[in-house]
Structure formats: C-alpha cells, structure tokens
Design a protein around this motif. Structure first.
Motif, PDB file in Angstrom:
ATOM      1  N   GLU A 257     -24.791  -1.255  23.188  1.00 30.06           N
ATOM      2  CA  GLU A 257     -25.189  -1.227  24.599  1.00 30.06           C
ATOM      3  C   GLU A 257     -26.644  -1.679  24.745  1.00 30.06           C
TER       4      GLU A 257
ATOM      5  N   LYS B  19     -21.167  -1.918  27.966  1.00 33.23           N
ATOM      6  CA  LYS B  19     -21.731  -0.902  28.854  1.00 33.23           C
ATOM      7  C   LYS B  19     -20.911   0.362  28.679  1.00 33.23           C
TER       8      LYS B  19
ATOM      9  N   LYS C 121     -20.114   4.586  29.623  1.00 34.54           N
ATOM     10  CA  LYS C 121     -20.094   5.522  30.737  1.00 34.54           C
ATOM     11  C   LYS C 121     -21.465   6.166  30.888  1.00 34.54           C
ATOM     12  N   GLU C 122     -21.933   6.285  32.095  1.00 37.74           N
ATOM     13  CA  GLU C 122     -23.261   6.822  32.373  1.00 37.74           C
ATOM     14  C   GLU C 122     -23.428   8.222  31.789  1.00 37.74           C
ATOM     15  N   GLY C 123     -24.523   8.398  31.009  1.00 36.85           N
ATOM     16  CA  GLY C 123     -24.882   9.711  30.497  1.00 36.85           C
ATOM     17  C   GLY C 123     -24.082  10.202  29.308  1.00 36.85           C
TER      18      GLY C 123
ATOM     19  N   ASP D 172     -15.141   5.219  26.030  1.00 36.78           N
ATOM     20  CA  ASP D 172     -16.191   5.324  27.037  1.00 36.78           C
ATOM     21  C   ASP D 172     -16.831   3.979  27.370  1.00 36.78           C
TER      22      ASP D 172
ATOM     23  N   SER E  97     -17.550  -1.554  30.280  1.00 36.45           N
ATOM     24  CA  SER E  97     -17.698  -3.001  30.460  1.00 36.45           C
ATOM     25  C   SER E  97     -17.823  -3.664  29.101  1.00 36.45           C
TER      26      SER E  97
END
Length: 275
Positions: free
Chosen positions: A154, A160, A162-164, A173, A176
């Motif tokens: 990443e 990309k 998953k956030e956090g 997870d 992208s």
C-alpha cells in the motif's frame, strides 16, 4: 467377564498414555536466582550474529551465553516454553502475541532490540514503475507478516487497504488493486529462493540477509516513521517468570547498549536498525 476385564485394562492403559502425553513439556522451572548460564535460541542472521557480538560483553560480567540457532519461527518458541532454552531472539511482538494465542504458550517480551525493515525486492522486474496487469508478487503467509507486507504494498501505491485495518490486514482487506496483481502467499523462508519466478517479492529482513540480498536488490524499504517501525521491532523473549532474572536483564541491557547498536549499524546498514 474376560472381555470386560480386557476393556477395563485397555481403558486404564489408554488413560496412562493420555496422562503421559499431556504431561509433556510441563516440567519447566524458572531460572534459579544464582543461575549464570543463559541459553538463547536465535535465527542465524542477524540475531545469532548480534548475540555473538554481545557474548564477550556478557561473559565479562561473569555469565555464560550459549547460543542455539534455528531456521524456523516455531521451534525457538516451543523450546523456550519447554525450558530447553531460557530465552529467544528472532521475532516481533505481533508474532509473539499470535503464537501465544494459537499455542497457549506463556512467553513474554523483555524488551525491543532492533527493527528489520521489510522491503520489496526485485524479481523478474527491476523497477516498480514496470508493474503490469496481473503481475505476481510474493508475500509471507503467516498472519502478522502478511499484514506487514500488504502495508508495504500500500505504501508503494500498488494496492489500497480498508481504512484503519493496520497490522490486522489480510488479502480480504484489499479494496483496490488497479493492476489486478496476483498476490501469492508463501512461507517466509521460501520467498528469497522463489522471487525470480515473480515480478517482485516482499521479504523479511532476516531472510533477505541470509540469502545475501542487499540494499541494491531492494526497491522500497518500510518507512522508519511508519506503523511497522515500532509494531514490528524484534524483541528478547522469555517464558513468563524469567523476565526479571538478573542474568536475563543483564543480557538485555548489553543487547541494547551503544556497543551493540554500533555493531548493528556497521554490520547491516539499512537492513537492520537498532531501537
């Protein structure tokens, strides 16, 4: 009646066998207060090499250090749990926590010693800019190091997450993957030998060193300011009950001394960074 007695006999024998089996590894005792000989399990590079540099400093204080080298990530912890060795030095805290949970072991960290930056290494391709659709990238398959590899991919802008999600990341997870990269999980020790079969490979620092990979082979190191620098610092580990023993604390003090920090910097450059 004979059949009944036979069944009872077999149950008794089976019971003793079960008791014997379950009692294996239960004879561990904490180090005696006056114990001066410490046995430490370690990966050959860089951990055993760092211990060898610390050995004369430790023995100058009246102790004896025995270093036992292992090439995998499982046996050193089992040996420490069972008391075959008194400590180990090869792993980071997320791996230790995962191992304790999965194996019901009782291992604790005495403290951090160094950090081995993960890096993306050359495979079939020499530049990350040459990434193409469906290129294959090798990453470690154990839970904690998989997350670390994904975080580095990443950071390189290849995927990309998953956030956090941080150090809990798995391939599930990835939200992208514009190049539809084929991210293949392998046992960490096998990746250096197989990297030429893929476009790129994410390799643990110690395995990179063991396979003579240098900064010229690396395309991107983890940021020293990133989450990995602290989360994945390599720690000095003992079975719970030994963490405050005088000999253990003395050895840890030496491993984090200015002399050993200088040895690490002079010997490993970017591949190993003292905490």
């Amino acid at each position: 009646m004979k059949n009944v007695l036979k069944k009872i006999y077999l149950l008794i024998i089976g019971g003793f066998g079960l008791i014997s089996f379950c009692s294996c590894g239960k004879n561990w005792q904490p180090l005696g207060a006056e114990e001066t000989t410490i046995r430490v399990a370690a990966s050959p590079t860089p951990h055993a090499e760092i211990l060898k540099a610390a050995k004369p400093l430790f023995e100058a204080k009246g102790y004896t250090l025995i270093i036992k080298e292992y090439t995998d990530y499982i046996q050193p912890n089992l040996a420490t749990e069972d008391g075959d060795v008194d400590a180990n030095y090869f792993q980071h805290t997320p791996y230790l926590s995962s191992f304790n949970e999965e194996r019901n072991t009782h291992l604790v960290s005495v403290g951090k010693i160094h950090y081995e930056p993960f890096a993306i290494y050359k495979g079939k391709k020499d530049k990350l800019e040459d990434i193409a659709k469906q290129d294959q990238i090798l990453i470690p398959n154990d839970t904690t190091n998989e997350a670390r590899a994904l975080l580095l991919l990443e950071e390189a802008g290849l995927i990309k997450l998953k956030e956090g999600i941080g150090i809990l990341a798995t391939k599930k997870d990835i939200i992208s993957n514009p190049n539809q990269l084929d991210i293949v999980e392998l046992e960490a020790a096998q990746i250096p030998q197989n990297r030429k079969d893929a476009a790129f490979a994410v390799i643990n620092g110690n395995y990179a060193l063991q396979n003579n990979l240098t900064s010229t082979d690396a395309l991107l190191y983890e940021s020293s300011q990133g989450i990995s620098a602290q989360a994945y610092a390599n720690v000095f580990v003992v079975r719970e009950g030994n963490q405050n023993h005088k000999a253990i604390l003395t050895l840890y003090e030496i491993l984090t001394s200015e002399e050993i920090k200088a040895f690490i910097a002079d010997t490993y450059s970017k591949a190993v960074v003292a905490i």
